[in-house]
Motif scaffolding. Structure first.
Motif, PDB file in Angstrom:
ATOM      1  N   GLY A   4      13.402   6.747  -0.341  1.00 20.97           N
ATOM      2  CA  GLY A   4      12.399   7.211   0.613  1.00 20.97           C
ATOM      3  C   GLY A   4      11.003   6.953   0.082  1.00 20.97           C
ATOM      4  O   GLY A   4      10.822   6.393  -1.015  1.00 20.97           O
ATOM      5  N   ASP A   5      10.007   7.354   0.846  1.00 21.12           N
ATOM      6  CA  ASP A   5       8.604   7.191   0.460  1.00 21.12           C
ATOM      7  C   ASP A   5       8.097   8.472  -0.188  1.00 21.12           C
ATOM      8  O   ASP A   5       8.450   9.577   0.231  1.00 21.12           O
ATOM      9  CB  ASP A   5       7.736   6.869   1.682  1.00 21.12           C
TER      10      ASP A   5
ATOM     11  N   PHE B  99       7.201  -4.499  -6.307  1.00 23.40           N
ATOM     12  CA  PHE B  99       7.381  -4.450  -7.756  1.00 23.40           C
ATOM     13  C   PHE B  99       8.057  -3.128  -8.108  1.00 23.40           C
ATOM     14  O   PHE B  99       7.746  -2.087  -7.508  1.00 23.40           O
ATOM     15  CB  PHE B  99       6.036  -4.582  -8.468  1.00 23.40           C
ATOM     16  N   VAL B 100       8.953  -3.172  -9.056  1.00 21.52           N
ATOM     17  CA  VAL B 100       9.739  -1.978  -9.373  1.00 21.52           C
ATOM     18  C   VAL B 100       9.640  -1.657 -10.865  1.00 21.52           C
ATOM     19  O   VAL B 100       9.499  -2.550 -11.712  1.00 21.52           O
ATOM     20  CB  VAL B 100      11.217  -2.170  -8.981  1.00 21.52           C
ATOM     21  N   VAL B 101       9.722  -0.377 -11.165  1.00 18.47           N
ATOM     22  CA  VAL B 101       9.781   0.138 -12.539  1.00 18.47           C
ATOM     23  C   VAL B 101      10.854   1.215 -12.538  1.00 18.47           C
ATOM     24  O   VAL B 101      10.829   2.120 -11.684  1.00 18.47           O
ATOM     25  CB  VAL B 101       8.433   0.728 -13.008  1.00 18.47           C
ATOM     26  N   GLY B 102      11.787   1.122 -13.480  1.00 22.21           N
ATOM     27  CA  GLY B 102      12.861   2.104 -13.441  1.00 22.21           C
ATOM     28  C   GLY B 102      13.626   2.219 -14.740  1.00 22.21           C
ATOM     29  O   GLY B 102      13.228   1.680 -15.787  1.00 22.21           O
TER      30      GLY B 102
ATOM     31  N   GLY C  74       0.785  -1.227   0.000  1.00 14.12           N
ATOM     32  CA  GLY C  74       0.000   0.000   0.000  1.00 14.12           C
ATOM     33  C   GLY C  74       0.810   1.267   0.000  1.00 14.12           C
ATOM     34  O   GLY C  74       0.277   2.335   0.318  1.00 14.12           O
ATOM     35  N   SER C  75       2.091   1.200  -0.340  1.00 11.18           N
ATOM     36  CA  SER C  75       2.929   2.401  -0.339  1.00 11.18           C
ATOM     37  C   SER C  75       3.751   2.457  -1.618  1.00 11.18           C
ATOM     38  O   SER C  75       3.986   1.428  -2.278  1.00 11.18           O
ATOM     39  CB  SER C  75       3.873   2.412   0.877  1.00 11.18           C
ATOM     40  N   GLU C  76       4.144   3.660  -1.941  1.00  9.09           N
ATOM     41  CA  GLU C  76       4.999   3.883  -3.096  1.00  9.09           C
ATOM     42  C   GLU C  76       6.296   4.524  -2.612  1.00  9.09           C
ATOM     43  O   GLU C  76       6.276   5.433  -1.780  1.00  9.09           O
ATOM     44  CB  GLU C  76       4.313   4.781  -4.121  1.00  9.09           C
ATOM     45  N   ALA C  77       7.407   4.036  -3.154  1.00  5.40           N
ATOM     46  CA  ALA C  77       8.714   4.532  -2.727  1.00  5.40           C
ATOM     47  C   ALA C  77       9.592   4.757  -3.949  1.00  5.40           C
ATOM     48  O   ALA C  77       9.289   4.302  -5.061  1.00  5.40           O
ATOM     49  CB  ALA C  77       9.366   3.548  -1.767  1.00  5.40           C
TER      50      ALA C  77
END
Length: 348
Positions: A184-185, A340-343, A157-160
């Motif tokens: 960080g968040d 899950f990551v996107v970069g 439930g958070s985005e960092a």
């Protein structure tokens, strides 16, 4: 061919049926009263002369030992090999006895100027030319900036956000190396930022020894660390980076990471990655316990539009252990996290 070895004896020779015949008059008509009397063939008409026989190419060859096996290292008799070029006297797996010895370097080869061109051209100009050649072929100064990870992550439930970048400037042996990472968040506080300034020295073709300082900024408290580490390319193309950190408060920690580029196609590349953190003692202020603190496993699939630019997607799993886990659970935080990551990965 007087000394030519006779051919091996064969079956017993048969008696020549003409052994007692006189052929001195061969070719003359015999008297009717004594047909073929005495068989005198001395006047026999000679056969037409045959073409001249070419000279025997072996006329001067001594073949007295023909048919015998020469002893090891000896040349057949009659062959003058005194002027034949011989191989250098270098040991081989098939060393032949009797080779000519390698002659020492002539004394005249070491007499004269170190650079023969100096006798024809201005020595100062030749020295400058040699220095330029050395610079262009072994003393080149270059640099690199690598943004290994610049990404956004989603989970719980958070985005960092986070980054991991490094670069260097210098030659093949000695370099100045810098590193930075943090995260960080979104909408929250910056959790941590670290910057390293390192001197790097190549001690092997694919490995550098690194030492320097690290400055870390955290809400719980800043740290300045002495850094000693190794970074390089391990066998089978694993990129590894490991370091020890001794803080200004006497805290000893360590971190090691490895990643591997698995090429699927010319543009699609899967990169597994692992990072391990350890501590020699409990650091309650930073929620770090002694022993194995955490393990982070991840995999990122990127597409290289160019070698220098590649977006990616992936997944990352983190687990804390021992007292580190206890510290987080006391604060109401989870010791395990999957995101899950996107970069983007880029370098220049």
């Amino acid at each position: 061919m007087s000394t030519m070895m006779p051919a091996p004896a064969g079956p017993a020779a048969q008696v020549d049926p003409h052994a007692g015949h006189d052929m001195s008059t061969m070719g003359q008509a015999a008297p009717s009263s004594a047909p073929m009397a005495g068989h005198d063939m001395s006047a026999m008409t000679p056969a037409p002369a045959a073409p001249a026989t070419p000279a025997n190419p072996h006329a001067s060859h001594d073949m007295s030992a023909m048919g015998q096996t020469p002893s090891s290292g000896a040349m057949p008799s009659g062959h003058d090999m005194s002027t034949m070029a011989m191989p250098p006297d270098v040991p081989t797996s098939a060393d032949t006895p009797g080779r000519m010895p390698e002659m020492p370097t002539p004394a005249g080869a070491t007499i004269g100027p170190t650079h023969a061109a100096d006798t024809l051209f201005d020595p100062a100009e030749m020295a400058a030319a040699r220095e330029q050649l050395r610079v262009e072929n072994g003393d080149v100064r270059s640099s690199l900036v690598l943004i290994d990870r610049l990404e956004t992550s989603f989970g719980d439930g958070s985005e960092a956000y986070s980054w991991d970048a490094q670069g260097w400037v210098g030659g093949d042996i000695n370099r100045f190396w810098w590193k930075s990472e943090g995260g960080g968040d979104f909408g929250g506080r910056l959790e941590d930022v670290e910057v390293q300034a390192l001197y790097s020295h190549a001690f092997a073709p694919f490995f550098d020894f690194q030492t320097g300082v690290r400055q870390t900024y955290r809400p719980e408290g800043d740290r300045t660390d002495l850094v000693v580490g190794v970074q390089g390319l391990a066998p089978y193309w694993f990129e590894v980076d490991g370091a020890l950190f001794l803080s200004n408060k006497g805290e000893l920690t360590a971190r090691a990471q490895a990643e591997y580029d698995q090429r699927i196609t010319q543009r699609w590349i899967l990169q597994p990655r692992v990072e391990v953190s350890l501590s020699a003692e409990d650091i309650p202020e930073l929620s770090v316990g002694s022993g194995l603190s955490s393990v982070q496993l991840g995999a990122r699939l990127r597409y290289e539009f160019k070698k220098e630019f590649a977006p990616y997607v992936g997944v990352e799993w983190t687990r804390r252990f021992g007292n580190t886990r206890d510290f987080l659970q006391t604060q109401g935080r989870s010791a395990e996290d999957t995101r899950f990551v996107v970069g983007i990965r880029a370098w220049f």
